[in-house]
Design an enzyme around this catalytic site. Sequence first.
Site, mmCIF file in Angstrom:
data_model
loop_
_atom_site.group_PDB
_atom_site.id
_atom_site.type_symbol
_atom_site.label_atom_id
_atom_site.label_comp_id
_atom_site.label_asym_id
_atom_site.label_seq_id
_atom_site.Cartn_x
_atom_site.Cartn_y
_atom_site.Cartn_z
ATOM 1 N N SER A 198 -22.694 -4.672 34.015
ATOM 2 C CA SER A 198 -23.191 -3.733 35.019
ATOM 3 C C SER A 198 -24.596 -3.199 34.782
ATOM 4 C CB SER A 198 -22.231 -2.545 35.160
ATOM 5 O OG SER A 198 -21.048 -2.962 35.786
ATOM 6 N N SER A 203 -22.514 -2.557 38.506
ATOM 7 C CA SER A 203 -22.396 -1.303 39.213
ATOM 8 C C SER A 203 -23.631 -0.412 39.113
ATOM 9 C CB SER A 203 -21.184 -0.538 38.654
ATOM 10 O OG SER A 203 -21.382 -0.212 37.288
ATOM 11 N N LYS A 248 -27.813 7.187 35.776
ATOM 12 C CA LYS A 248 -26.662 6.700 36.531
ATOM 13 C C LYS A 248 -25.658 7.832 36.713
ATOM 14 C CE LYS A 248 -23.332 2.862 36.619
ATOM 15 N NZ LYS A 248 -22.846 1.654 35.910
#
Length: 490
Positions: free
Chosen positions: A177, A153, A77
């Site tokens: 997330s 996210s 990420k």
Amino acid sequence: MSLFDYTLKELQQMLHKKEVTVTDLVDASFKRINEVDDKVKAFVTLNEEEARKQAKELDEKLNDETSILYGMPIGIKDNIVTKGLRTTSASRMLDNFNDPLYDATVIQKLNEVNTITVGKLNMDEFAMGSSTETSFYGKTRNPWNLDYVPGGSSGGSAASVAAGEVFFSLGSDTGGSIRQPAAFSGVVGLKPTYGLVSRFGLIAFASSLDQIGPITRTVEDNAHLLQAIVGADKLDATSVNADVPNYSEAMQQGVKGLRIGVPKEYLDEGVNPEVKEAVMAALKKYEELGATWEEVSLPHSKYALAAYYLLSSSEASANLARFDGIRYGHRTDKRVDMIDVYKESRAEAFGEEVKRRIMLGTFALSSGYYDAYYKKAQKVRTLIKNDFEKVFEDYDVIIGPTTPTVAFKIGENVDDPLTMYAQDILTIPINLAGVPAISIPCGLTEAGLPIGLQIIGKHFDEATIYRTAYAFEQATDHHKKRPALGGASE
């Protein structure tokens, strides 16, 4: 079969039998990225040259003592710092952060077991969002249906695994997330206990809530990845030196006699009927496997959403103050004085959702409002934590849906912040309490969209969560289903 249909254990056996090489694994990852990422848009930055070089070196060093993650391509990420590899947090503010000088602790740990980072994954800007629609680099799409969001996210982290672009990925979870995109994208995602995994090198959103965790195709693979990244870190004062069992061994014990609590608040109105039906079917399966379940209550869960957005936004307001256009990050080109450099740089470089949360957090922390909002939210957080501890006196795990609905269409909710915030209503209490939780696939809707089952455990009891998740996975075939873009030979 595609290489992406094998487990990590099977791939390691193939490596040692010389049936495949590390170079083959990396080639398969980039081949797949080239085939589908123009549609999925999971990656922000690729690391192809370095990854291929590393694969060649690992092929030469392969021996019988290599770890189970040896040579495996992984996506990271884009809010986790990687030395020499661009790290943007999907923002314009850090668009030029091309050459970080250090690795996050989790990246150091992955380097020690010789995984290969193939690239950085798209996300909501500074991890603020539930759909990966707020990224400066464009929207990521759900591999099950490209018209739908993958969640957020960590949408790029979940979509890249679901689409078969990488074998596993790292995400971060502040209010759901990792788990929410795992549910939307039909993969396995774990939020560890707060403090189990170092946050050093994670670009902070809300420091008392953020946790890095693994996203994988299977529960066993998830356990192997978590095993590699846990541990106390002198660079993170909130990390904990906890006893860490062998998760992959612990998960084999079955669930006979397991006591499951099912919060009535998690199956209230507002939960999609198909989601509720899939959860009830999962509970029936657990009964068949020898577990028992009863309805319980987490009465303060209804206040979690309000408390979370006050607390997380307050922490975000403080954490994002460092991005001022002076030391690093985006700086305005306008000819202005020093004070206006701050204002213009931040106005230009932060997106609407980030600005909204900074404003909310600054308001909650301001003189005259601190006691009324921030302090009261902290008290509610304690009540939520106490709710979980009370239930765990009598039950081993808590089970419910990961999300009240399945994935929604791109653009459907992006202009409605309150509807977007409600997407995390079933995941947020877990972050506020600091307990661990996993999302695993438990079915598909009639429209073919994945449904996630959430399993919540006691502090530092990831072993029981994995045991519970693994038993269900072995008794069903939900984890074997693939989207049209899912990495199988089509």
